[in-house]
Design a protein around this motif. Structure first.
Motif, PDB file in Angstrom:
ATOM      1  N   PHE A 175       6.468  14.673 -25.076  1.00  0.00           N
ATOM      2  CA  PHE A 175       5.411  13.683 -24.871  1.00  0.00           C
ATOM      3  C   PHE A 175       5.973  12.317 -25.233  1.00  0.00           C
ATOM      4  O   PHE A 175       7.093  12.203 -25.729  1.00  0.00           O
ATOM      5  CB  PHE A 175       4.190  14.021 -25.729  1.00  0.00           C
ATOM      6  CG  PHE A 175       4.493  14.041 -27.209  1.00  0.00           C
ATOM      7  CD1 PHE A 175       4.245  12.942 -28.006  1.00  0.00           C
ATOM      8  CD2 PHE A 175       5.082  15.161 -27.789  1.00  0.00           C
ATOM      9  CE1 PHE A 175       4.559  12.943 -29.357  1.00  0.00           C
ATOM     10  CE2 PHE A 175       5.407  15.174 -29.143  1.00  0.00           C
ATOM     11  CZ  PHE A 175       5.146  14.064 -29.922  1.00  0.00           C
ATOM     12  N   SER A 176       5.195  11.281 -25.021  1.00  0.00           N
ATOM     13  CA  SER A 176       5.708   9.919 -25.203  1.00  0.00           C
ATOM     14  C   SER A 176       5.878   9.519 -26.670  1.00  0.00           C
ATOM     15  O   SER A 176       6.987   9.226 -27.127  1.00  0.00           O
ATOM     16  CB  SER A 176       4.786   8.914 -24.520  1.00  0.00           C
ATOM     17  OG  SER A 176       5.134   7.587 -24.874  1.00  0.00           O
ATOM     18  N   THR A 177       4.775   9.496 -27.398  1.00  0.00           N
ATOM     19  CA  THR A 177       4.771   8.896 -28.740  1.00  0.00           C
ATOM     20  C   THR A 177       3.838   9.660 -29.668  1.00  0.00           C
ATOM     21  O   THR A 177       2.697   9.957 -29.286  1.00  0.00           O
ATOM     22  CB  THR A 177       4.300   7.423 -28.670  1.00  0.00           C
ATOM     23  OG1 THR A 177       5.131   6.693 -27.765  1.00  0.00           O
ATOM     24  CG2 THR A 177       4.343   6.757 -30.039  1.00  0.00           C
ATOM     25  N   SER A 178       4.291   9.954 -30.870  1.00  0.00           N
ATOM     26  CA  SER A 178       3.429  10.646 -31.827  1.00  0.00           C
ATOM     27  C   SER A 178       2.638   9.646 -32.664  1.00  0.00           C
ATOM     28  O   SER A 178       2.836   8.440 -32.572  1.00  0.00           O
ATOM     29  CB  SER A 178       4.269  11.541 -32.754  1.00  0.00           C
ATOM     30  OG  SER A 178       4.846  10.762 -33.791  1.00  0.00           O
ATOM     31  N   GLN A 217       7.453   2.422 -34.202  1.00  0.00           N
ATOM     32  CA  GLN A 217       8.107   1.311 -33.522  1.00  0.00           C
ATOM     33  C   GLN A 217       7.841   1.310 -32.021  1.00  0.00           C
ATOM     34  O   GLN A 217       8.191   0.370 -31.313  1.00  0.00           O
ATOM     35  CB  GLN A 217       9.625   1.387 -33.744  1.00  0.00           C
ATOM     36  CG  GLN A 217      10.058   1.423 -35.201  1.00  0.00           C
ATOM     37  CD  GLN A 217      11.553   1.672 -35.339  1.00  0.00           C
ATOM     38  OE1 GLN A 217      12.382   0.870 -34.923  1.00  0.00           O
ATOM     39  NE2 GLN A 217      11.921   2.813 -35.919  1.00  0.00           N
ATOM     40  N   SER A 218       7.202   2.380 -31.537  1.00  0.00           N
ATOM     41  CA  SER A 218       6.942   2.508 -30.104  1.00  0.00           C
ATOM     42  C   SER A 218       5.870   1.514 -29.654  1.00  0.00           C
ATOM     43  O   SER A 218       4.864   1.313 -30.335  1.00  0.00           O
ATOM     44  CB  SER A 218       6.473   3.926 -29.776  1.00  0.00           C
ATOM     45  OG  SER A 218       5.951   3.998 -28.463  1.00  0.00           O
ATOM     46  N   PRO A 219       6.050   0.913 -28.469  1.00  0.00           N
ATOM     47  CA  PRO A 219       5.023   0.012 -27.933  1.00  0.00           C
ATOM     48  C   PRO A 219       3.744   0.760 -27.560  1.00  0.00           C
ATOM     49  O   PRO A 219       2.713   0.140 -27.292  1.00  0.00           O
ATOM     50  CB  PRO A 219       5.693  -0.591 -26.697  1.00  0.00           C
ATOM     51  CG  PRO A 219       6.746   0.389 -26.304  1.00  0.00           C
ATOM     52  CD  PRO A 219       7.229   0.998 -27.586  1.00  0.00           C
ATOM     53  N   LYS A 242      -3.934   6.514 -32.052  1.00  0.00           N
ATOM     54  CA  LYS A 242      -2.536   6.406 -32.490  1.00  0.00           C
ATOM     55  C   LYS A 242      -1.734   7.489 -31.771  1.00  0.00           C
ATOM     56  O   LYS A 242      -2.109   8.662 -31.772  1.00  0.00           O
ATOM     57  CB  LYS A 242      -2.415   6.584 -34.008  1.00  0.00           C
ATOM     58  CG  LYS A 242      -2.888   5.391 -34.809  1.00  0.00           C
ATOM     59  CD  LYS A 242      -2.362   5.405 -36.235  1.00  0.00           C
ATOM     60  CE  LYS A 242      -2.887   6.578 -37.025  1.00  0.00           C
ATOM     61  NZ  LYS A 242      -2.457   6.480 -38.457  1.00  0.00           N
ATOM     62  N   GLY A 243      -0.634   7.063 -31.147  1.00  0.00           N
ATOM     63  CA  GLY A 243       0.199   7.995 -30.392  1.00  0.00           C
ATOM     64  C   GLY A 243      -0.196   8.045 -28.935  1.00  0.00           C
ATOM     65  O   GLY A 243      -1.232   7.504 -28.523  1.00  0.00           O
ATOM     66  N   TYR A 244       0.662   8.699 -28.139  1.00  0.00           N
ATOM     67  CA  TYR A 244       0.433   8.793 -26.699  1.00  0.00           C
ATOM     68  C   TYR A 244       0.909  10.167 -26.235  1.00  0.00           C
ATOM     69  O   TYR A 244       2.096  10.445 -26.237  1.00  0.00           O
ATOM     70  CB  TYR A 244       1.208   7.681 -25.983  1.00  0.00           C
ATOM     71  CG  TYR A 244       0.827   7.463 -24.531  1.00  0.00           C
ATOM     72  CD1 TYR A 244       0.983   8.469 -23.587  1.00  0.00           C
ATOM     73  CD2 TYR A 244       0.343   6.231 -24.101  1.00  0.00           C
ATOM     74  CE1 TYR A 244       0.645   8.270 -22.259  1.00  0.00           C
ATOM     75  CE2 TYR A 244       0.005   6.019 -22.764  1.00  0.00           C
ATOM     76  CZ  TYR A 244       0.156   7.049 -21.856  1.00  0.00           C
ATOM     77  OH  TYR A 244      -0.185   6.841 -20.537  1.00  0.00           O
ATOM     78  N   GLY A 245      -0.055  11.017 -25.853  1.00  0.00           N
ATOM     79  CA  GLY A 245       0.289  12.356 -25.391  1.00  0.00           C
ATOM     80  C   GLY A 245      -0.266  13.439 -26.294  1.00  0.00           C
ATOM     81  O   GLY A 245      -0.919  13.154 -27.305  1.00  0.00           O
ATOM     82  N   HIS A 246       0.022  14.697 -25.931  1.00  0.00           N
ATOM     83  CA  HIS A 246      -0.533  15.830 -26.674  1.00  0.00           C
ATOM     84  C   HIS A 246       0.107  16.025 -28.040  1.00  0.00           C
ATOM     85  O   HIS A 246      -0.469  16.651 -28.923  1.00  0.00           O
ATOM     86  CB  HIS A 246      -0.406  17.117 -25.853  1.00  0.00           C
ATOM     87  CG  HIS A 246       0.960  17.360 -25.296  1.00  0.00           C
ATOM     88  ND1 HIS A 246       2.080  17.572 -26.073  1.00  0.00           N
ATOM     89  CD2 HIS A 246       1.392  17.429 -24.004  1.00  0.00           C
ATOM     90  CE1 HIS A 246       3.131  17.775 -25.312  1.00  0.00           C
ATOM     91  NE2 HIS A 246       2.756  17.679 -24.043  1.00  0.00           N
ATOM     92  N   SER A 277       9.082  14.112 -29.259  1.00  0.00           N
ATOM     93  CA  SER A 277       8.601  12.752 -29.006  1.00  0.00           C
ATOM     94  C   SER A 277       9.717  11.969 -28.325  1.00  0.00           C
ATOM     95  O   SER A 277      10.825  11.876 -28.845  1.00  0.00           O
ATOM     96  CB  SER A 277       8.215  12.067 -30.323  1.00  0.00           C
ATOM     97  OG  SER A 277       8.114  10.667 -30.138  1.00  0.00           O
ATOM     98  N   GLN A 278       9.435  11.411 -27.161  1.00  0.00           N
ATOM     99  CA  GLN A 278      10.474  10.680 -26.434  1.00  0.00           C
ATOM    100  C   GLN A 278      10.886   9.403 -27.155  1.00  0.00           C
ATOM    101  O   GLN A 278      12.075   9.110 -27.273  1.00  0.00           O
ATOM    102  CB  GLN A 278       9.982  10.353 -25.018  1.00  0.00           C
ATOM    103  CG  GLN A 278       9.809  11.579 -24.150  1.00  0.00           C
ATOM    104  CD  GLN A 278       9.164  11.247 -22.821  1.00  0.00           C
ATOM    105  OE1 GLN A 278       8.119  10.611 -22.765  1.00  0.00           O
ATOM    106  NE2 GLN A 278       9.793  11.677 -21.739  1.00  0.00           N
ATOM    107  N   TYR A 279       9.907   8.651 -27.646  1.00  0.00           N
ATOM    108  CA  TYR A 279      10.257   7.430 -28.379  1.00  0.00           C
ATOM    109  C   TYR A 279      10.886   7.775 -29.718  1.00  0.00           C
ATOM    110  O   TYR A 279      11.802   7.084 -30.190  1.00  0.00           O
ATOM    111  CB  TYR A 279       9.030   6.529 -28.562  1.00  0.00           C
ATOM    112  CG  TYR A 279       8.831   5.581 -27.406  1.00  0.00           C
ATOM    113  CD1 TYR A 279       9.455   4.326 -27.387  1.00  0.00           C
ATOM    114  CD2 TYR A 279       8.057   5.935 -26.316  1.00  0.00           C
ATOM    115  CE1 TYR A 279       9.294   3.460 -26.320  1.00  0.00           C
ATOM    116  CE2 TYR A 279       7.889   5.069 -25.237  1.00  0.00           C
ATOM    117  CZ  TYR A 279       8.511   3.841 -25.245  1.00  0.00           C
ATOM    118  OH  TYR A 279       8.366   2.983 -24.177  1.00  0.00           O
ATOM    119  N   GLY A 280      10.430   8.860 -30.328  1.00  0.00           N
ATOM    120  CA  GLY A 280      11.059   9.313 -31.561  1.00  0.00           C
ATOM    121  C   GLY A 280      12.519   9.658 -31.326  1.00  0.00           C
ATOM    122  O   GLY A 280      13.397   9.293 -32.103  1.00  0.00           O
TER     123      GLY A 280
END
Length: 344
Positions: free
Chosen positions: A182-185, A213-215, A294-298, A303-306
């Motif tokens: 997923f994108s961001t936790s 730090q993820s946008p 907060k976060g993006y995705g399931h 985490s991709q940004y992680g």
């Protein structure tokens, strides 16, 4: 005595000739035989090299992708498919080690999908769609349109990442894993059973502090009270409150929330209100509801940004995947791909 010497000389000459002639006869044939032998050895070495490279690259497997826009099935070589998925699912600007980690998840996902052979809502003959129902996939033509002048360097970088992991997948107990990402936790990943029905020992909550730090870490949604009530099928209380969180998941997201006596799972609220995450808070302001997530995705898996921020810190792709997928092994896909070729 004078006649003995010529006889000795003659005998010696004949003896010398007897020794020399076989040598003269053998030399040209020996060169030819040596040449043939050397040529044969070279051919055998070439065959062995080809076999080794073939084994390294794995058997030729194609993915039957249902192209949703054209409404047709396209057969794409496995590694080319992985390139198209990585290009669609992760920004090419990300660190090389993060792209490698993404390549591993993409290859693992499709290998497991093809082995299971249980297509859901797919046309006959298709393994996957090119949408978020499975993995997003873009062809070279689509990427050229999408990237424009940046196509050359982006496709080169992503191809390099895929090639660096060629033939590798993630396994747990020698079985390909559910390589979800997923994108961001919200700062933590989620237990699989907290979002889906199935529990997987390698999909457990871990801290992911880099995601701050993820946008895409924060998001805010504003909707009218009427829309909120209609989408959830509730009537808000007169005291101006919205809802109370009853419990949270291991990943610090909303597990159960109660709104005026009616209870909902966090995932249900997210899906009905089209929120970015199940870690949400809300407040009523007049006739509007302001929802902050907060976060993006399931939140399950990598985490991709992680992964990208871990790579920036010097972590390698194997360290990244083994952090987000607990207890997994990076394995050769060859044995699993052989099963797919046998199926055909």
């Amino acid at each position: 005595m004078k006649r003995v010497k010529p006889l000795i000389v003659l005998v010696s000459f004949l003896f010398f000739v007897v020794l020399l002639i076989p040598t003269l006869l053998v030399i040209p044939f020996s060169d030819k035989e040596d040449g043939k032998l050397a040529e044969e050895l070279r051919k055998q070495q070439a065959v062995q090299t080809v076999k080794a490279k073939t084994q390294e690259r794995g058997p030729a497997v194609e993915v039957a992708v249902y192209r949703s826009k054209e409404k047709r099935i396209e057969h794409i070589p496995l590694e080319q498919y992985v390139i198209g998925v990585v290009a669609a699912e992760m920004p090419a600007e990300f660190e090389m080690e993060a792209l490698k980690a993404q390549a591993l998840t993409a290859r693992t996902y499709i290998v497991k999908q093809m082995l299971n052979d249980q297509p859901i809502s797919l046309p006959k003959g298709a393994n996957v769609t090119d949408t978020i129902m499975h993995q997003v996939y873009y062809s070279n033509e689509e990427l050229k349109q999408l990237w424009g002048n940046d196509y050359d360097w982006k496709i080169k970088k992503i191809t390099e990442a895929v090639e660096a992991t060629r033939g590798q997948i993630l396994t747990y107990n020698n079985v390909p894993i559910e390589a979800s990402f997923f994108s961001t936790s919200n700062g933590f990943t989620e237990n699989s059973e907290a979002y889906w029905e199935n529990e997987f020992p390698y999909l457990k909550s871990v801290a992911s502090p880099w995601d701050k730090q993820s946008p895409k870490f924060y998001n805010q949604t504003v909707m009218s009270v009427a829309e909120f009530q209609q989408k959830l099928g509730v009537t808000l209380p007169k005291d101006g409150s919205v809802g109370v969180v009853i419990s949270r998941t291991p990943g610090k997201r909303v597990d159960v929330v109660e709104i005026n006596g009616k209870r909902f799972k966090g995932r249900e609220v997210r899906e009905k209100l089209d929120l970015k995450s199940t870690d949400f808070t809300w407040v009523r302001k007049g006739d509007e509801i302001v929802i902050t997530t907060k976060g993006y995705g399931h939140g399950v898996g990598m985490s991709q940004y992680g992964a990208n921020f871990m790579a920036k810190e010097g972590k390698t792709y194997d360290q990244i995947v083994k952090y987000y997928y607990q207890g997994v092994t990076i394995s050769s896909a060859t044995a699993f791909l052989n099963k797919l070729t046998v199926k055909k």
